[in-house]
Design a protein around this motif. Structure first.
Motif, PDB file in Angstrom:
ATOM      1  N   ARG A  25      71.419  56.675  11.933  1.00 28.38           N
ATOM      2  CA  ARG A  25      69.921  56.611  11.888  1.00 28.38           C
ATOM      3  C   ARG A  25      69.418  56.017  13.289  1.00 28.38           C
ATOM      4  O   ARG A  25      70.160  55.395  14.122  1.00 28.38           O
ATOM      5  CB  ARG A  25      69.562  55.326  11.053  1.00 28.38           C
ATOM      6  CG  ARG A  25      70.035  55.371   9.581  1.00 28.38           C
ATOM      7  CD  ARG A  25      70.142  54.274   8.962  1.00 28.38           C
ATOM      8  NE  ARG A  25      70.928  53.988   7.760  1.00 28.38           N
ATOM      9  CZ  ARG A  25      70.342  54.078   6.481  1.00 28.38           C
ATOM     10  NH1 ARG A  25      68.965  53.977   6.686  1.00 28.38           N
ATOM     11  NH2 ARG A  25      70.935  54.055   5.639  1.00 28.38           N
ATOM     12  N   ALA A  26      67.965  56.284  13.434  1.00 28.65           N
ATOM     13  CA  ALA A  26      67.320  55.783  14.536  1.00 28.65           C
ATOM     14  C   ALA A  26      68.245  56.295  15.806  1.00 28.65           C
ATOM     15  O   ALA A  26      68.259  55.838  16.894  1.00 28.65           O
ATOM     16  CB  ALA A  26      67.265  54.202  14.758  1.00 28.65           C
ATOM     17  N   GLN A  27      68.216  57.592  15.799  1.00 26.43           N
ATOM     18  CA  GLN A  27      69.073  58.463  16.972  1.00 26.43           C
ATOM     19  C   GLN A  27      68.574  59.827  17.048  1.00 26.43           C
ATOM     20  O   GLN A  27      69.294  60.718  16.816  1.00 26.43           O
ATOM     21  CB  GLN A  27      70.660  58.228  16.716  1.00 26.43           C
ATOM     22  CG  GLN A  27      71.287  56.814  17.051  1.00 26.43           C
ATOM     23  CD  GLN A  27      72.635  56.947  17.072  1.00 26.43           C
ATOM     24  OE1 GLN A  27      73.400  56.073  16.822  1.00 26.43           O
ATOM     25  NE2 GLN A  27      73.250  58.001  17.523  1.00 26.43           N
ATOM     26  N   GLU A  29      64.537  58.844  12.594  1.00 27.50           N
ATOM     27  CA  GLU A  29      64.017  57.669  12.220  1.00 27.50           C
ATOM     28  C   GLU A  29      65.021  56.420  11.611  1.00 27.50           C
ATOM     29  O   GLU A  29      66.220  56.948  11.449  1.00 27.50           O
ATOM     30  CB  GLU A  29      63.069  57.973  11.094  1.00 27.50           C
ATOM     31  CG  GLU A  29      62.119  58.981  11.572  1.00 27.50           C
ATOM     32  CD  GLU A  29      61.144  58.499  12.418  1.00 27.50           C
ATOM     33  OE1 GLU A  29      60.743  57.214  12.614  1.00 27.50           O
ATOM     34  OE2 GLU A  29      60.052  59.412  12.737  1.00 27.50           O
ATOM     35  N   ALA A  30      64.550  55.383  11.504  1.00 30.63           N
ATOM     36  CA  ALA A  30      65.617  54.177  11.067  1.00 30.63           C
ATOM     37  C   ALA A  30      65.600  54.431   9.606  1.00 30.63           C
ATOM     38  O   ALA A  30      66.577  54.158   8.972  1.00 30.63           O
ATOM     39  CB  ALA A  30      64.794  52.977  11.176  1.00 30.63           C
TER      40      ALA A  30
END
Ligand SMILES: Cc1cc2nc3c(=O)[nH]c(=O)nc-3n(C[C@H](O)[C@H](O)[C@H](O)COP(=O)(O)OP(=O)(O)OC[C@H]3O[C@@H](n4cnc5c(N)ncnc54)[C@H](O)[C@@H]3O)c2cc1C
Length: 374
Positions: free
Chosen positions: A166-168, A34-35
């Protein structure tokens, strides 16, 4: 391709805390789908430190972690991590057996006292008198500042030189020539050891790494925040639990948080409250307290993920080299985080348990992944 000693997958409180500990002695990348780290269970808890709650292993882990919360490392947080709350347990009748069972959970450090119905109503005037048959009080329960705890671990990790992605989302994990190749978003990463701190997705990630599941079951729990009755100052009210896995409520600033204490098994997901559960919770609130839910309350749901014995799962997978599990924190993951992180960092780097944790009677065998597959 960037190479690390450890890739920790999941940046909720479990992943953030173990990354913080590991970065002291190794290179670590902390990877979050998630971000916003904390978007899932960590950001949806009731934020309580409840030392007499849960299986005995969990209680020992929590007792061992209290010192960290009371005296965190220099610079960890700018505000106290624990603040007094106290917990009132309400019984519908004065039947002695369940009251005696609760009192027996108390310890010399964290006693539980029987109190009168009048005293219970003085402490929690929000309750309807007819809802209270008997009551006990546990002064040692505290609120936790979950955001400060989580941010303290993340900030400390970065200050120690750790890398946060993040977001990965990690979508592939392959073991090649004794190391892991991870696909995280559009980045390829190499790591000697993968730490599975993926919360409700623990078994999904384990399978991705070629491991057998540990039998993790995410269970949905529903909550809301609403206004209290007019003219009642709720700030100092204790947590109010009803005996027997029934709903509970606590102050949330000047408002009231209530949870159904539901445990609905679901697939790993971005949990959302079910309309029927909210209707049941509102009905319960209005029949047991003086609260009238006028406006649509803020509602949410979160996942508490358990294996069969409800103890956390911490340790190397005996069948899949280089895969370390840190899952199954259930409804206790914030309060266990400092101790579980120290245990995980010790075991993942081949050391013994820290002396204070071993002295608290914690045995790695009680946490080992293979116990879940027996
Ligand atoms: C209603 C409720 C009340 C609770 N009350 C309390 C309480 O009072 N006290 C207490 O101590 N605990 C409480 N808990 C429990 C506590 O919130 C959890 O035990 C804890 O937050 C678990 O943290 P975690 O880091 O393991 O999981 P999470 O916070 O869910 O973090 C896991 C992370 O892994 C990430 N992830 C998953 N798969 C991948 C992937 N493939 N790639 C990259 N990232 C991935 C997810 O996006 C997620 O951010 C409560 C929980 C709920 C729901």
């Amino acid at each position: 391709m960037a190479t690390y000693d450890f890739a920790v997958i999941g940046a909720g409180v479990s992943g953030a805390s173990v990354a913080y500990e590991l970065q002291n002695e190794a290179s670590v990348v902390l990877i979050e789908a998630e971000a916003q780290p904390g978007y899932h269970s960590t950001g949806r808890s009731a934020a309580l430190y409840t030392p007499n709650f849960g299986p005995s292993v969990v209680r020992r882990l929590n007792a061992a972690g209290r010192r960290f919360f009371e005296e965190p490392p220099e610079g960890f947080a700018e505000t106290p991590l624990l603040s007094p709350r106290g917990a009132l347990t309400i019984f519908k009748t004065d039947d002695e057996a369940p009251i005696a069972a609760l009192l027996a959970n108390g310890t010399a450090r964290d006693p539980i006292h029987r109190i009168s119905v009048a005293e219970a109503l003085r402490l929690a005037p929000v309750l309807r008198p007819e809802a209270v048959g008997a009551a006990c009080f546990e002064p040692g329960v505290t609120d936790m500042d979950v955001a400060a705890i989580h941010q303290g671990f993340l900030r400390g990790f970065r200050q120690r030189g750790g890398t946060l992605r993040r977001a990965q989302p990690v979508t592939a994990l392959v073991r090649v020539d004794g190391e892991w190749r991870l696909t995280a978003g559009d980045e390829e990463i190499r790591a000697a050891t993968v730490v599975n701190a993926a919360g409700a997705w623990g078994d999904v990630l384990g399978r991705m790494a070629g491991a057998r599941p540990v039998g993790l079951v995410p269970k949905r729990r529903t909550a809301l925040v609403t206004e209290g009755p007019d003219g009642l100052d709720l700030h100092a009210m204790p947590l109010v639990e009803f005996a027997g896995d029934a709903p509970y409520l606590k102050p949330d600033g000047g408002r009231l948080m209530a949870s159904l204490a539901d445990e609905t098994p679901v697939e790993p997901q971005d949990a959302q409250p079910d309309d029927m559960d909210i209707a049941v919770l509102v009905d319960w609130l209005e029949s047991h307290t003086h609260v009238t839910v006028r406006k649509a309350p803020r509602t949410w749901a979160g996942l508490r993920s358990f294996v069969a014995d409800k103890n956390p799962v911490v340790g190397f997978d005996p069948e899949q080299p280089g895969l370390f599990w840190l899952v199954g924190q259930g409804g206790y993951g914030i309060m266990m985080s400092p101790t579980l992180a120290r245990i995980a960092a010790a075991l993942a780097t081949g050391r013994r348990l820290p002396a204070d944790i071993a002295a608290a009677g914690i045995d790695p065998a009680d946490l080992a992944p293979d116990r879940c597959r027996a």
